[in-house]
Design a protein around this motif. Sequence first.
Motif, PDB file in Angstrom:
ATOM      1  N   SER A 276       6.788  12.756  15.296  1.00 17.47           N
ATOM      2  CA  SER A 276       7.884  12.226  15.040  1.00 17.47           C
ATOM      3  C   SER A 276       8.604  11.579  16.035  1.00 17.47           C
ATOM      4  CB  SER A 276       8.806  13.510  14.807  1.00 17.47           C
ATOM      5  OG  SER A 276      10.184  13.598  14.695  1.00 17.47           O
ATOM      6  N   PRO A 277       9.012  10.336  15.575  1.00 20.64           N
ATOM      7  CA  PRO A 277       9.047   9.440  14.488  1.00 20.64           C
ATOM      8  C   PRO A 277       7.448   9.162  14.144  1.00 20.64           C
ATOM      9  CG  PRO A 277       9.823   8.067  16.028  1.00 20.64           C
ATOM     10  CD  PRO A 277       9.661   9.573  16.810  1.00 20.64           C
ATOM     11  N   PRO A 278       7.272   9.212  12.595  1.00 22.52           N
ATOM     12  CA  PRO A 278       5.913   8.799  12.359  1.00 22.52           C
ATOM     13  C   PRO A 278       5.399   7.499  12.743  1.00 22.52           C
ATOM     14  CG  PRO A 278       7.397   8.936  10.394  1.00 22.52           C
ATOM     15  CD  PRO A 278       8.170   9.368  11.387  1.00 22.52           C
ATOM     16  N   ILE A 279       4.033   7.539  12.978  1.00 23.91           N
ATOM     17  CA  ILE A 279       3.587   6.024  13.560  1.00 23.91           C
ATOM     18  C   ILE A 279       2.722   5.726  12.386  1.00 23.91           C
ATOM     19  CG2 ILE A 279       1.996   4.902  15.424  1.00 23.91           C
ATOM     20  CD1 ILE A 279       2.744   7.425  16.924  1.00 23.91           C
ATOM     21  N   PHE A 280       2.678   4.266  12.076  1.00 21.81           N
ATOM     22  CA  PHE A 280       1.827   3.911  11.085  1.00 21.81           C
ATOM     23  C   PHE A 280       1.056   2.816  11.727  1.00 21.81           C
ATOM     24  CE2 PHE A 280       6.068   4.640   9.223  1.00 21.81           C
ATOM     25  CZ  PHE A 280       5.908   5.646   8.134  1.00 21.81           C
ATOM     26  N   TYR A 281      -0.260   2.966  11.970  1.00 23.42           N
ATOM     27  CA  TYR A 281      -1.094   1.922  12.559  1.00 23.42           C
ATOM     28  C   TYR A 281      -1.928   1.055  11.300  1.00 23.42           C
ATOM     29  CZ  TYR A 281      -0.475   3.423  17.220  1.00 23.42           C
ATOM     30  OH  TYR A 281       0.068   3.995  18.385  1.00 23.42           O
ATOM     31  N   MET A 282      -2.095   1.879  10.192  1.00 23.92           N
ATOM     32  CA  MET A 282      -2.881   1.336   9.292  1.00 23.92           C
ATOM     33  C   MET A 282      -1.733   0.443   8.191  1.00 23.92           C
ATOM     34  SD  MET A 282      -6.258   3.543   8.319  1.00 23.92           S
ATOM     35  CE  MET A 282      -5.379   5.026   7.892  1.00 23.92           C
ATOM     36  N   ASN A 283      -2.206  -0.450   7.367  1.00 25.38           N
ATOM     37  CA  ASN A 283      -1.586  -0.960   6.589  1.00 25.38           C
ATOM     38  C   ASN A 283      -1.980  -0.983   5.024  1.00 25.38           C
ATOM     39  OD1 ASN A 283      -3.220  -3.006   6.362  1.00 25.38           O
ATOM     40  ND2 ASN A 283      -1.830  -4.599   7.518  1.00 25.38           N
ATOM     41  N   ASP A 284      -1.534  -1.726   4.207  1.00 24.65           N
ATOM     42  CA  ASP A 284      -2.209  -1.526   2.825  1.00 24.65           C
ATOM     43  C   ASP A 284      -3.443  -2.296   2.459  1.00 24.65           C
ATOM     44  OD1 ASP A 284       0.164  -0.494   2.002  1.00 24.65           O
ATOM     45  OD2 ASP A 284       1.393  -2.342   0.922  1.00 24.65           O
ATOM     46  N   THR A 285      -3.619  -3.184   3.512  1.00 21.01           N
ATOM     47  CA  THR A 285      -5.373  -3.737   3.459  1.00 21.01           C
ATOM     48  C   THR A 285      -6.213  -2.731   4.100  1.00 21.01           C
ATOM     49  OG1 THR A 285      -4.142  -5.970   3.789  1.00 21.01           O
ATOM     50  CG2 THR A 285      -6.789  -5.574   4.140  1.00 21.01           C
ATOM     51  N   SER A 286      -5.801  -2.015   5.205  1.00 20.58           N
ATOM     52  CA  SER A 286      -6.772  -0.887   5.648  1.00 20.58           C
ATOM     53  C   SER A 286      -6.679   0.090   4.611  1.00 20.58           C
ATOM     54  CB  SER A 286      -5.728  -0.400   6.848  1.00 20.58           C
ATOM     55  OG  SER A 286      -5.090  -1.255   7.654  1.00 20.58           O
ATOM     56  N   HIS A 287      -5.843   0.334   3.732  1.00 17.28           N
ATOM     57  CA  HIS A 287      -5.873   1.368   2.941  1.00 17.28           C
ATOM     58  C   HIS A 287      -6.870   0.992   1.626  1.00 17.28           C
ATOM     59  CE1 HIS A 287      -1.877   3.107   4.410  1.00 17.28           C
ATOM     60  NE2 HIS A 287      -3.192   3.606   4.879  1.00 17.28           N
ATOM     61  N   ARG A 288      -6.921  -0.425   1.561  1.00 16.04           N
ATOM     62  CA  ARG A 288      -7.778  -1.003   0.177  1.00 16.04           C
ATOM     63  C   ARG A 288      -9.106  -0.766   0.657  1.00 16.04           C
ATOM     64  NH1 ARG A 288      -6.424  -6.603  -1.663  1.00 16.04           N
ATOM     65  NH2 ARG A 288      -8.108  -6.191  -3.195  1.00 16.04           N
ATOM     66  N   ILE A 289      -9.229  -1.175   2.022  1.00 11.65           N
ATOM     67  CA  ILE A 289     -10.712  -1.121   2.630  1.00 11.65           C
ATOM     68  C   ILE A 289     -11.208   0.220   2.592  1.00 11.65           C
ATOM     69  CG2 ILE A 289     -12.155  -1.414   4.785  1.00 11.65           C
ATOM     70  CD1 ILE A 289     -10.292  -3.889   5.507  1.00 11.65           C
ATOM     71  N   ILE A 290     -10.486   1.338   2.809  1.00 15.90           N
ATOM     72  CA  ILE A 290     -10.905   2.717   2.922  1.00 15.90           C
ATOM     73  C   ILE A 290     -11.340   2.880   1.349  1.00 15.90           C
ATOM     74  CG2 ILE A 290     -10.170   5.056   2.872  1.00 15.90           C
ATOM     75  CD1 ILE A 290      -8.496   4.398   5.480  1.00 15.90           C
ATOM     76  N   SER A 291     -10.583   2.670   0.306  1.00 14.50           N
ATOM     77  CA  SER A 291     -10.904   3.020  -1.002  1.00 14.50           C
ATOM     78  C   SER A 291     -12.356   2.259  -1.465  1.00 14.50           C
ATOM     79  CB  SER A 291      -9.859   2.331  -2.040  1.00 14.50           C
ATOM     80  OG  SER A 291      -8.480   3.039  -1.693  1.00 14.50           O
ATOM     81  N   ILE A 292     -12.479   1.049  -1.304  1.00 17.02           N
ATOM     82  CA  ILE A 292     -13.712   0.247  -1.556  1.00 17.02           C
ATOM     83  C   ILE A 292     -14.771   1.087  -0.743  1.00 17.02           C
ATOM     84  CG2 ILE A 292     -15.025  -1.890  -1.147  1.00 17.02           C
ATOM     85  CD1 ILE A 292     -12.227  -3.298  -1.028  1.00 17.02           C
ATOM     86  N   VAL A 293     -14.703   1.277   0.343  1.00 16.89           N
ATOM     87  CA  VAL A 293     -15.924   1.866   0.899  1.00 16.89           C
ATOM     88  C   VAL A 293     -16.133   3.355   0.650  1.00 16.89           C
ATOM     89  CG1 VAL A 293     -16.938   2.705   3.275  1.00 16.89           C
ATOM     90  CG2 VAL A 293     -15.723   0.692   3.208  1.00 16.89           C
ATOM     91  N   GLU A 294     -15.195   4.011   0.118  1.00 13.21           N
ATOM     92  CA  GLU A 294     -15.319   5.485  -0.296  1.00 13.21           C
ATOM     93  C   GLU A 294     -15.807   5.327  -1.675  1.00 13.21           C
ATOM     94  OE1 GLU A 294     -14.541   8.352   0.816  1.00 13.21           O
ATOM     95  OE2 GLU A 294     -13.592   8.182   2.524  1.00 13.21           O
TER      96      GLU A 294
END
Length: 354
Positions: free
Chosen positions: A274-292
């Motif tokens: 608190s406050p939350p920290i966002f290091y990853m962005n939408d592209t990072s999340h897309r890469i995770i989905s592709i690999v998963e």
Amino acid sequence: CGKWVVMVTAQTPTNIAVIKYWGKRHETLILPVNDSISVTLDPDHLCTTTTVAVSPAFDSDRMWLNGKEISLSGGRYQNCLREIRSRASDVEDKENGIKIAEKDWEKLHLHIASYNNFPTAAGLASSAAGFACLVFALAKLMNVKEDQSKLSAIARQGSGSACRSLYGGFVKWIMGKDEDGKDSLAVQLVDEKHWDDLVIIIAVVSSRQKETSSTTGMRESVETSLLLKHRAKEIVPKRILQMEGAIKNRDFASFAQLTCADSNQFHAVCLDTSPPIFYMNDTSHRIISIVEKWNRSEGTPQVAYTFDAGPNAVMIARNRKVATLLLQRLLFYFPPNSASDLNSYIVGDKSILK
Ligand code: PMV
């Protein structure tokens, strides 16, 4: 006559944690709340080159990073310089008739020039390579007779993750128990030849400087995240043992499962702050989905991913064949020059680009 200069140049690669360090129990000494394990990258790609010079002609300690002068007054630089200077010994260059006695090091000033061949402070662990290289080069210049582990405990006081860059291969940073931090140091688990099938590919999602520095982020997580307390006490000690086993046995399935889970938990801790920290962005999340999705469709993991304090993806492929396929997939999802989200790829084995 006061005209001589003695110089040493060193090169140190950065390292990427597969079990993350996040949270300090002592801020000034940089003592972590848990052990961590990393892989040191190939020196051809992400590395720092540092030249340290000493001369009676220099009237103050000065440093240049990527060609720009920076201040050395910060505690982290001062701690490293003090620790190394206090261990300096006699240096003699017979050929050029130069002699520096142990007691002279306190009076002599240094000029330091450091260069990163990758974006600074963008979650590619630039401080890790930087402080490891600085400490190593200074130790050589001043003829410091300490082993690598002792030097790692000095580099740790510049940047925690720097202690792990003093070795190649897979490296463990032992958190230690002592109040003075003497036992908080790095040890090599296996050298770079042990598991040389692995290929590391880094997708540079953004080379902008991160918004929340790791120092601030860690402080806020330690103060506010209940998940971090649980992670440090209950989760990481078990994961460290499992990861050591996976590395020793070159068990890629366990290695990938642990690496991805630990990266995701680190980012969950950031969200739990608190406050939350966002290091990853939408592209990072897309890469995770592709690999998963890919890993699931193969039935056994082919690629591990991990993200530090920034959006860039570090992917570890089980072998060169998989690395080639990974690169093809990334180029398909993120075509070059499509104004899409990826800036570039840094590949740990150049031959797969041919
Ligand atoms: O050493 P620092 O302050 O740059 O912190 C590094 C923290 C992470 O990169 C996110 C994790 C790690 O273990 O390297």
